[in-house]
Design a protein around this motif. Structure first.
Motif, PDB file in Angstrom:
ATOM      1  N   VAL A 137      55.089  43.668  49.300  1.00  0.00           N
ATOM      2  CA  VAL A 137      54.064  42.640  49.511  1.00  0.00           C
ATOM      3  C   VAL A 137      54.174  42.032  50.909  1.00  0.00           C
ATOM      4  O   VAL A 137      55.282  41.827  51.412  1.00  0.00           O
ATOM      5  CB  VAL A 137      54.207  41.503  48.460  1.00  0.00           C
ATOM      6  CG1 VAL A 137      53.038  40.530  48.544  1.00  0.00           C
ATOM      7  CG2 VAL A 137      54.343  42.074  47.058  1.00  0.00           C
ATOM      8  N   VAL A 155      46.876  38.486  51.662  1.00  0.00           N
ATOM      9  CA  VAL A 155      47.885  39.241  50.925  1.00  0.00           C
ATOM     10  C   VAL A 155      47.570  40.736  51.007  1.00  0.00           C
ATOM     11  O   VAL A 155      46.418  41.138  50.818  1.00  0.00           O
ATOM     12  CB  VAL A 155      47.934  38.801  49.433  1.00  0.00           C
ATOM     13  CG1 VAL A 155      48.868  39.704  48.634  1.00  0.00           C
ATOM     14  CG2 VAL A 155      48.369  37.346  49.321  1.00  0.00           C
ATOM     15  N   VAL A 195      49.319  44.415  49.511  1.00  0.00           N
ATOM     16  CA  VAL A 195      50.337  44.863  48.571  1.00  0.00           C
ATOM     17  C   VAL A 195      50.196  46.366  48.322  1.00  0.00           C
ATOM     18  O   VAL A 195      49.102  46.857  48.056  1.00  0.00           O
ATOM     19  CB  VAL A 195      50.260  44.061  47.248  1.00  0.00           C
ATOM     20  CG1 VAL A 195      48.864  44.095  46.647  1.00  0.00           C
ATOM     21  CG2 VAL A 195      51.280  44.553  46.231  1.00  0.00           C
ATOM     22  N   LEU A 200      52.403  40.657  40.769  1.00  0.00           N
ATOM     23  CA  LEU A 200      51.945  40.059  42.020  1.00  0.00           C
ATOM     24  C   LEU A 200      51.719  38.556  41.856  1.00  0.00           C
ATOM     25  O   LEU A 200      52.185  37.748  42.676  1.00  0.00           O
ATOM     26  CB  LEU A 200      50.650  40.746  42.487  1.00  0.00           C
ATOM     27  CG  LEU A 200      50.057  40.185  43.774  1.00  0.00           C
ATOM     28  CD1 LEU A 200      50.996  40.385  44.955  1.00  0.00           C
ATOM     29  CD2 LEU A 200      48.693  40.808  44.076  1.00  0.00           C
TER      30      LEU A 200
END
Lengths: 338, 338, 338, 338
Positions: free
Chosen positions: A243, A167, A169, A152
């Motif tokens: 993501v 973000v 994910v 990541l």
């Protein structure tokens, strides 16, 4: 040659360390440690070698040491594949005794004086080593992040200058991440397990530090939130991530940022030609086909599209563990810490 | 008994239809159609039965018909497992000819006069059948959504009254979703493929209609955005989803919403006891262990936590295809359309 | 450098040929052929590279040729990964035109004038090339056996002097043996298929020729019966065999025979250090762990015990196909046929 | 109703017993035992249910007992899924205390006074129960064979009258045979392990007793040799066998023997319609497709051909363990031992 050892050399990450160090141009692998039960016997007799690469015969008759400070006292660097509970005090003692400890364990990652290092991403965080020295430690501890966090963080680095605000994910993680005996075959064949203990917390916390700014005495963390959902899938090696990044740029700008990003240095022995490989095919990266890119050290990025959404994938026990730790040690050497 | 047929009875979804209809309390499975090559032969000679449930012997010597309007003219309902390109005109002809067409094909899903129906979620959308009749069609087409969309839509229903503003979803989808021959073993063993053609588009568009409001003449779609990242994983059956929902409620309120939600009716033959099963264990639902809940008709929800994040999972060829289509037909019967 | 080409360069075995030849010390890979559809385009545009080793960039912009005699007329050797039906006449034409054809196809394997060659096992069978020349052929055809047959034949060679009377063999074969698209994921995940078309016949017939004696003009086949049961299992690469051999020696003598056997020559570029690796651990060889021994060219033997029973295993697309074919060509060079 | 209990109710075979007994027409499942750690808690709190069939809620709040003679003293039958080392003395004590012990453990299988029973194959071996009674035991122990042995023995029964002289068998066994945690995912994904501890010995010895003749006081074993090679393959459930039988009949006679064989009785609740299902298709039985035939109690036979070779396959934890044990208990009831 710099004399090095591996702590916990018989486990999944330990074997990867041995594989990477057995024939290293700078490091001489002198000491392998394991549990009391194995100590005193040749490595080839106590290890159940389970990598697809052949066993490195040259290290086979190395007599395994117990995992103690004494056993590694004459080394320059130890690479730690110890479980977190054992690592905590033992790594600190070794660093106090003058050793450079490059650790894959989670125990010291969030310690404010310990670099949480991905060599190509935050090389200046090695400055924290001086903070450790200033506090009277002869050696130092340097950690690498959790496996998924590495993928990541590498993938976020190019977008960092573009104002990341949020973000999300979802991960699809390989079973080797749980160690050789971590996940029963009955538990994972034809199955997905939507839970990996502590993994989501690590993915939220560790990148704040990794992507933060070293101000000469401490790390100022980044502040955008990271929300993770972690899944275990039936693949051997390779963690894949779906993501979403909310940033102040459009998708075309993001694509360019990925394509133009380059590691800030080159030429270290374990460093891949490309830290990031950007795929344009719609169905890549794929776990089995692409996990070995750059000898397992490249993070593959693909499907960059509106959202901003993209896919990131890398080898979890090489780029995500032992390989990143060895590369960190090479960076320390380059920077003169060894 | 109501006389029914299956269009495309030899494929992956076609076989599921046959399995569900072979012993149905309301429907008599009278006609099976397939390609010209198979027509005229007994079903047991042309089908390569690949379900784990034993072949339903009672339908074995049914002579397969060609897939034409004539072949099904005397039926009440046809269930369509046809490929989208063939389905488009053929299903319309059959509906014009007076048949009720319950279709798993994507061709007519977004047609404004065709219900995109999940029986327990938007049963009032059957009102569109009257719109079709008003336009001069003797029969009707009723569609069920894409497999992943069904799992997502079922899981969003309880949160709908709580002001959903944004949805992100990553999928981990089974290989049966691509049909028996869709994905080579070499392509998926020990691998993840981060791409499924058109799937992300369907997941963004279809729920707008499903979760929209029928105003007596048309569907007013919901307006919040849905962003999907679709992955193929090496499991046989069962699609798992990692979902993020931004809503005007907190996580505790969301949990209650999930637990208190119930289907608006009960007792249809193919309807499960619980449309949604809410797991409290941290590591459930799991694909292999939970895909057969409610005979494959239950959507499992788990890991509801801050984010709001949760995991949803269901059987893709039962709840996600044939089973939902049969349940839709049962709803039509209950509502008097048959 | 010797100029070579690969016929059928985009398939599973074709890609292995390209991988092995892209950087070969003796052979210059000059020509890649494929179907009409691909001809005229760069190899990297038409191949869907599916090996775990990175794509060999140096061959990427090689313009693919149609699979014709003209396209390869200026080469010294062609390696054939053609389907058997296409190979039959085309390989003969090429050999007549003066080319050395090293073929993995089954078409000419049982032709009495064509060597069915495993370089380390029956190198003197190259004498049949002279027979081909005597019959007016300018070039020649040399074939390698079926993949499972290669593993079996290599494993029988050490026991041959000990009076073999009967052989029974059950196979557990990888899916790559059927080509990239040969076996659907739905057909093989969580499954065993106890049937592989024509495989058992090949395993009974081909070893008779391979292990037979070249008398200067033809091969006198061995006469003991070989009975095979072939199974497909869900592994990517690597064929495992459970073998029973009835011979005129005891098990200890057999063990010694295996341990003392050595290839009759050494030093060819594709030849492994050990053609046979004998395991003493009770649970080896294992498919995933040992298929890459000797860069995929070693056949692993283990569990030699009363019966005489043993396990043999090797990489089916390297030792069992492309690798053995390249090694055969190297033997021809060493013997002066090129 | 007959009161029964399950010893070791939380493991892989224990859960299968609970599944089969939760709703049994003759047996009332009253007691579940497990380790000290679990005793005193409701079953649903201590079991990690890992079967694909839903958890039987009716047994969920049954309080788990410790595995002692006292805990089961008031039952008629106990089904034992205990490990062999624990089973040895405990099962004997329970039988001495008057209980009928139907055991899946290996401890007493070769005891000359204990029937090694497959209900349809050697039902008269129940005569050994009288021998146990004559020796002063109030209850009795009845065992079922090892999982692979059951498949092999069922498949040999039809050929027994045709003069079997020799048997060779290679197995491809599922991972559930080693228990839930027996085989790590890392050890079996994309792999074959050519070794299962003690399995080959059991397959050689147990059928001698099973297929032997009860002369009123003891079993006279059959005398032909059985040689086994056992392999573990990545499938969840279902053991497949490649078998060679040397007999005094030809292959056509053998086919007829298979087709004409029928169980010597019918109608027991757990007994399948067909103990043996004979496939004529060349590629059947397949593990995933056919393991659930007869609710997991049918042994599938296919590919009967020259050799005499054939393939046999059955569900290892149902036909191969818990199901056969329950069927044995039903036979005892039918015969008046209960």
């Amino acid at each position: 040659m710099i004399n090095v050892g591996v702590l916990g050399a018989t486990g999944a990450v330990g074997q990867r360390f041995v594989e990477l160090l057995a024939d290293h141009p700078w490091f001489h692998l002198q000491t392998l440690t394991a549990s009391e039960r194995s100590a005193g016997k040749p490595y080839e007799k106590v290890v159940n070698w389970r990598l697809e690469t052949p066993f490195p015969d040259e290290i086979g008759d190395c007599i395994v040491s117990p995992t103690t400070v004494e056993a590694v006292a004459d080394l320059d660097i130890v690479f730690s594949a110890l479980p977190a509970d054992i690592a905590r005090s033992l790594e600190a003692e070794m660093a106090d005794a003058g050793l450079i400890v490059c650790s894959n364990a989670s125990s010291h990652r969030m310690d404010p004086t310990v670099p949480l290092l991905i060599a190509e991403i935050n090389p200046d965080h090695t400055g924290l080593i001086d903070v450790q020295h200033d506090r009277g430690r002869d050696g130092c501890i340097v950690t690498n992040p959790n496996c998924s966090t590495i993928m990541l963080s590498c993938s976020l680095a190019p977008l960092l200058p573009h104002g990341i605000r949020d973000v999300k994910v979802a991960t699809l993680q390989a079973i080797s991440g749980a160690g050789f005996d971590g996940i029963p075959g009955m538990a994972i064949c034809d199955n997905v397990i939507p839970y990996i203990g502590s993994e989501e917390e690590k993915m939220s916390e560790e990148p704040r530090k990794i992507l933060g700014t070293f101000n000469g005495s401490e790390i100022e963390p980044i502040t955008f939130p990271i929300s993770a959902s972690c899944n275990r899938v039936p693949v051997i090696d390779g963690h894949m991530l779906s993501v979403w990044v909310e940033a102040e740029c459009g998708v075309e700008e993001a694509k360019k940022a990925f394509e133009n990003w380059a590691a800030p240095f080159s030429g270290l022995p374990t460093q891949p030609d490309k830290t990031l490989h950007i795929f344009s095919q719609p169905d890549r990266p794929q776990t089995r086909l692409d996990r070995n890119l750059g000898d397992g050290m490249t993070v593959s990025i693909g499907r960059i599209r509106e959202g901003i959404r993209y896919t990131a994938m890398g080898h979890n026990t090489i780029r995500g563990a032992a390989g990143s730790s060895v590369l960190n040690a090479e960076l320390l050497k380059k920077k003169g810490y060894i």
